[in-house]
Design a protein around this motif. Sequence first.
Motif, PDB file in Angstrom:
ATOM      1  N   ASP A  14       0.807  -1.215   0.000  1.00  0.00           N
ATOM      2  CA  ASP A  14       0.000   0.000   0.000  1.00  0.00           C
ATOM      3  C   ASP A  14       0.841   1.267   0.000  1.00  0.00           C
ATOM      4  OD1 ASP A  14      -2.372  -1.405  -0.087  1.00  0.00           O
ATOM      5  OD2 ASP A  14      -2.794  -1.208   2.056  1.00  0.00           O
ATOM      6  N   LYS A  15       2.006   1.232   0.659  1.00  0.00           N
ATOM      7  CA  LYS A  15       2.857   2.428   0.700  1.00  0.00           C
ATOM      8  C   LYS A  15       3.257   2.871  -0.707  1.00  0.00           C
ATOM      9  CE  LYS A  15       4.913   1.927   5.286  1.00  0.00           C
ATOM     10  NZ  LYS A  15       6.173   1.746   6.036  1.00  0.00           N
ATOM     11  N   LEU A  16       3.549   1.927  -1.563  1.00  0.00           N
ATOM     12  CA  LEU A  16       3.924   2.276  -2.939  1.00  0.00           C
ATOM     13  C   LEU A  16       2.738   2.878  -3.680  1.00  0.00           C
ATOM     14  CD1 LEU A  16       5.731   2.368  -5.416  1.00  0.00           C
ATOM     15  CD2 LEU A  16       5.229  -0.058  -5.791  1.00  0.00           C
ATOM     16  N   ILE A  17       1.585   2.246  -3.593  1.00  0.00           N
ATOM     17  CA  ILE A  17       0.410   2.738  -4.316  1.00  0.00           C
ATOM     18  C   ILE A  17       0.001   4.123  -3.804  1.00  0.00           C
ATOM     19  CG2 ILE A  17      -2.000   2.273  -4.915  1.00  0.00           C
ATOM     20  CD1 ILE A  17       0.093   0.382  -6.247  1.00  0.00           C
ATOM     21  N   ARG A  18       0.007   4.294  -2.482  1.00  0.00           N
ATOM     22  CA  ARG A  18      -0.324   5.607  -1.903  1.00  0.00           C
ATOM     23  C   ARG A  18       0.637   6.694  -2.391  1.00  0.00           C
ATOM     24  NH1 ARG A  18      -3.903   5.763   2.466  1.00  0.00           N
ATOM     25  NH2 ARG A  18      -4.382   3.725   3.342  1.00  0.00           N
ATOM     26  N   ARG A  19       1.920   6.369  -2.396  1.00  0.00           N
ATOM     27  CA  ARG A  19       2.915   7.373  -2.802  1.00  0.00           C
ATOM     28  C   ARG A  19       2.774   7.731  -4.272  1.00  0.00           C
ATOM     29  NH1 ARG A  19       7.570   9.658  -0.383  1.00  0.00           N
ATOM     30  NH2 ARG A  19       6.496   8.818   1.403  1.00  0.00           N
TER      31      ARG A  19
END
Length: 165
Positions: A14-19
Amino acid sequence: MKSIFVTVGTTSFDKLIRRICSLEVLQIIKSHNFTKLVLQVGNGSYEPELEENNDIEISWYRYKESLYKDMKEASLVISHAGAGCILEALRLQKPLLVVVNEDLMDNHQFELASQLADNNHLIYCTIKDLQTTLKTLDISHLIPLPPVETEMFPAFINKVMCYYE
């Protein structure tokens, strides 16, 4: 149409998609003249809330039977550091930015990404470096992965077994 395909494979990142979906990163993507962004979000709990954006066409999905078409159509692939996704993008000779998930327990993703980067096959970073890496993105030095030599292993086995035609 210049496009970016982002994949996390079957994992949750999720951190990648959010960023990637952050306003700051979308502005950087736009500054590089990308007009399409396709997100494969995998098993994560985060679902991108896409606002109307006239400059970049954005879409997302969790899974498809194959990522081949999305990778093939992309001008740039951004991927988690899973070996399958990395090899598929490199075999398609796509410029590849790998984002290592530092939250994972072991360091195998970092080792794979750093070795392939040392050989100039890809660029890698972490979430905290993603924005800077995208700002200064230069794919001109990347070297395509050599094609697979499908006859090498059978020839080796034949030699070991003393079998010759």
